[in-house]
Design a protein around this motif. Structure first.
Motif, mmCIF file in Angstrom:
data_model
loop_
_atom_site.group_PDB
_atom_site.id
_atom_site.type_symbol
_atom_site.label_atom_id
_atom_site.label_comp_id
_atom_site.label_asym_id
_atom_site.label_seq_id
_atom_site.Cartn_x
_atom_site.Cartn_y
_atom_site.Cartn_z
ATOM 1 N N ALA A 1 7.388 -1.584 -4.176
ATOM 2 C CA ALA A 1 7.373 -2.741 -3.272
ATOM 3 C C ALA A 1 6.076 -2.805 -2.473
ATOM 4 O O ALA A 1 5.670 -3.871 -2.005
ATOM 5 N N TYR A 2 5.434 -1.640 -2.289
ATOM 6 C CA TYR A 2 4.166 -1.579 -1.556
ATOM 7 C C TYR A 2 3.050 -1.117 -2.498
ATOM 8 O O TYR A 2 2.165 -0.366 -2.114
ATOM 9 N N GLY A 3 3.117 -1.562 -3.743
ATOM 10 C CA GLY A 3 2.247 -1.015 -4.784
ATOM 11 C C GLY A 3 0.851 -1.578 -4.848
ATOM 12 O O GLY A 3 0.026 -1.063 -5.602
ATOM 13 N N VAL A 4 0.550 -2.626 -4.086
ATOM 14 C CA VAL A 4 -0.806 -3.182 -4.073
ATOM 15 C C VAL A 4 -1.279 -3.247 -2.628
ATOM 16 O O VAL A 4 -0.663 -3.904 -1.792
ATOM 17 N N ILE A 5 -2.366 -2.543 -2.357
ATOM 18 C CA ILE A 5 -2.898 -2.464 -0.995
ATOM 19 C C ILE A 5 -4.367 -2.868 -1.011
ATOM 20 O O ILE A 5 -5.146 -2.388 -1.839
ATOM 21 N N TYR A 6 -4.727 -3.771 -0.109
ATOM 22 C CA TYR A 6 -6.126 -4.172 0.030
ATOM 23 C C TYR A 6 -6.721 -3.410 1.201
ATOM 24 O O TYR A 6 -6.520 -3.761 2.355
ATOM 25 N N MET A 7 -7.430 -2.324 0.867
ATOM 26 C CA MET A 7 -8.065 -1.509 1.893
ATOM 27 C C MET A 7 -9.334 -2.226 2.353
ATOM 28 O O MET A 7 -10.170 -2.591 1.526
ATOM 29 N N ASN A 8 -9.462 -2.418 3.640
ATOM 30 C CA ASN A 8 -10.615 -3.174 4.109
ATOM 31 C C ASN A 8 -11.885 -2.334 4.213
ATOM 32 O O ASN A 8 -12.574 -2.296 5.217
ATOM 33 N N TYR A 9 -12.140 -1.574 3.128
ATOM 34 C CA TYR A 9 -13.476 -1.071 2.857
ATOM 35 C C TYR A 9 -13.983 -2.082 1.833
ATOM 36 O O TYR A 9 -13.848 -1.878 0.629
ATOM 37 N N ASP A 10 -14.461 -3.220 2.316
ATOM 38 C CA ASP A 10 -14.846 -4.333 1.440
ATOM 39 C C ASP A 10 -13.659 -4.801 0.597
ATOM 40 O O ASP A 10 -13.816 -5.177 -0.565
ATOM 41 N N ARG A 11 -12.451 -4.751 1.181
ATOM 42 C CA ARG A 11 -11.215 -5.193 0.519
ATOM 43 C C ARG A 11 -11.032 -4.531 -0.842
ATOM 44 O O ARG A 11 -10.705 -5.181 -1.845
ATOM 45 N N LYS A 12 -11.226 -3.234 -0.893
ATOM 46 C CA LYS A 12 -10.986 -2.501 -2.137
ATOM 47 C C LYS A 12 -9.492 -2.546 -2.460
ATOM 48 O O LYS A 12 -8.654 -2.336 -1.587
ATOM 49 N N LYS A 13 -9.171 -2.807 -3.713
ATOM 50 C CA LYS A 13 -7.782 -2.930 -4.135
ATOM 51 C C LYS A 13 -7.274 -1.581 -4.623
ATOM 52 O O LYS A 13 -7.761 -1.037 -5.607
ATOM 53 N N LEU A 14 -6.281 -1.056 -3.927
ATOM 54 C CA LEU A 14 -5.682 0.222 -4.276
ATOM 55 C C LEU A 14 -4.294 -0.050 -4.848
ATOM 56 O O LEU A 14 -3.478 -0.734 -4.222
ATOM 57 N N ARG A 15 -4.029 0.476 -6.037
ATOM 58 C CA ARG A 15 -2.750 0.211 -6.705
ATOM 59 C C ARG A 15 -1.941 1.490 -6.899
ATOM 60 O O ARG A 15 -2.506 2.547 -7.177
ATOM 61 N N LEU A 16 -0.648 1.376 -6.734
ATOM 62 C CA LEU A 16 0.265 2.463 -7.058
ATOM 63 C C LEU A 16 0.676 2.264 -8.517
ATOM 64 O O LEU A 16 1.281 1.251 -8.864
ATOM 65 N N ILE A 17 0.334 3.223 -9.369
ATOM 66 C CA ILE A 17 0.569 3.058 -10.798
ATOM 67 C C ILE A 17 1.380 4.229 -11.349
ATOM 68 O O ILE A 17 1.466 5.287 -10.726
ATOM 69 N N THR A 18 1.948 4.034 -12.523
ATOM 70 C CA THR A 18 2.708 5.088 -13.194
ATOM 71 C C THR A 18 1.925 5.574 -14.407
ATOM 72 O O THR A 18 1.486 4.770 -15.225
ATOM 73 N N ILE A 19 1.742 6.882 -14.497
ATOM 74 C CA ILE A 19 1.068 7.471 -15.656
ATOM 75 C C ILE A 19 1.888 8.655 -16.164
ATOM 76 O O ILE A 19 2.789 9.134 -15.477
ATOM 77 N N ASP A 20 1.547 9.134 -17.343
ATOM 78 C CA ASP A 20 2.147 10.355 -17.871
ATOM 79 C C ASP A 20 1.257 11.534 -17.492
ATOM 80 O O ASP A 20 0.049 11.507 -17.751
ATOM 81 N N ASP A 21 1.827 12.560 -16.872
ATOM 82 C CA ASP A 21 1.033 13.738 -16.533
ATOM 83 C C ASP A 21 0.901 14.655 -17.750
ATOM 84 O O ASP A 21 1.318 14.296 -18.864
#
Length: 234
Positions: free
Chosen positions: A103-123
């Motif tokens: 639900a909070y998986g997309v965040i716009y960090m205001n270091y020049d609005r860098k887009k930080l995403r919560l993603i799922t990967i295989d470890d």
């Protein structure tokens, strides 16, 4: 009765204010805040933990007004690249983490609005894990992401007079580049020509020509971005 009514109104106002802080007025979702005090990451997480450690777990040290997609209110956020969490400053000295919830998986960090995403990967054990990654390029079908990790090294007590004590410290940033394919599966970006060609067996000649004509270095971030853009056209 009047006294009880006043208390009820005050409670309702308090609950409403708290809901606004959490973004509860924007949508009915789980609480944003997750208490740092319950986290374990090779240490007891406490407010004084970092004071005796050299270096920093942050790429950017300061909290900055940032946005969580779907939440109207801006929040003071920063990314902790050691614990792979987004910290939120609810009030001066009152720090939590943003819940690792899609639900909070997309965040716009205001270091020049860098887009930080919560993603799922295989470890490495083929287990599904949630991590944060900065989005470097995305044209709706294919994307390039970068997961930044700051490592921690324990201090060492000298065993002989010829050795020196060393303090615990955070080490340099290690970045892993990830390719989000058209089927939305996310894999590690292939940094060798052979691995890249193996991903696109139907387009081997096109990719070979592109790499040669554009003198692409698959280990360079700018060239990874260019190559991802090209791959999205295949």
């Amino acid at each position: 009765m009047k006294h009880q009514a006043i208390i009820y109104v005050l409670i309702m106002i308090g609950n409403f204010s708290f809901a606004q802080t959490l973004g509860g007025t924007d949508q009915n979702i789980a609480p944003i805040y997750y208490n740092l005090g319950v986290m374990q990451a090779n240490k007891d997480y406490r407010a004084t933990f970092f004071k005796d450690i050299e270096g920093t777990p942050y790429i950017y040290k300061d909290f900055v007004p940032s946005e969580i997609e779907g939440i109207q209110s801006k929040m003071n956020l920063r990314y902790n690249a050691y614990d792979d969490v987004v910290e939120v400053e609810k009030a001066p000295g009152e720090i939590y983490t943003v819940s690792k919830d899609p639900a909070y998986g997309v965040i716009y960090m205001n270091y020049d609005r860098k887009k930080l995403r919560l993603i799922t990967i295989d470890d490495k054990s083929n287990e599904k894990v949630l991590i944060y990654a900065f989005e470097l390029m995305n044209n709706k079908t294919t994307a390039l992401l970068r997961h930044d990790k700051i490592d921690f090294k324990e201090g060492k007590v000298a065993k002989t007079s010829f050795e020196l004590n060393s303090k615990p410290r955070f080490t340099s940033i290690n970045s892993t580049y990830l390719l989000e394919q058209k089927d939305k599966k996310i894999i590690e970006f292939p940094t060798s020509k052979s691995k890249l060609l193996a991903l696109y067996p139907a387009h081997v000649n096109e990719i070979k020509s592109y790499l040669k004509e554009n003198k692409i270095d698959l280990a360079t971030e700018s060239d990874m971005i260019r190559t991802t853009q090209f791959l999205s056209t295949l």
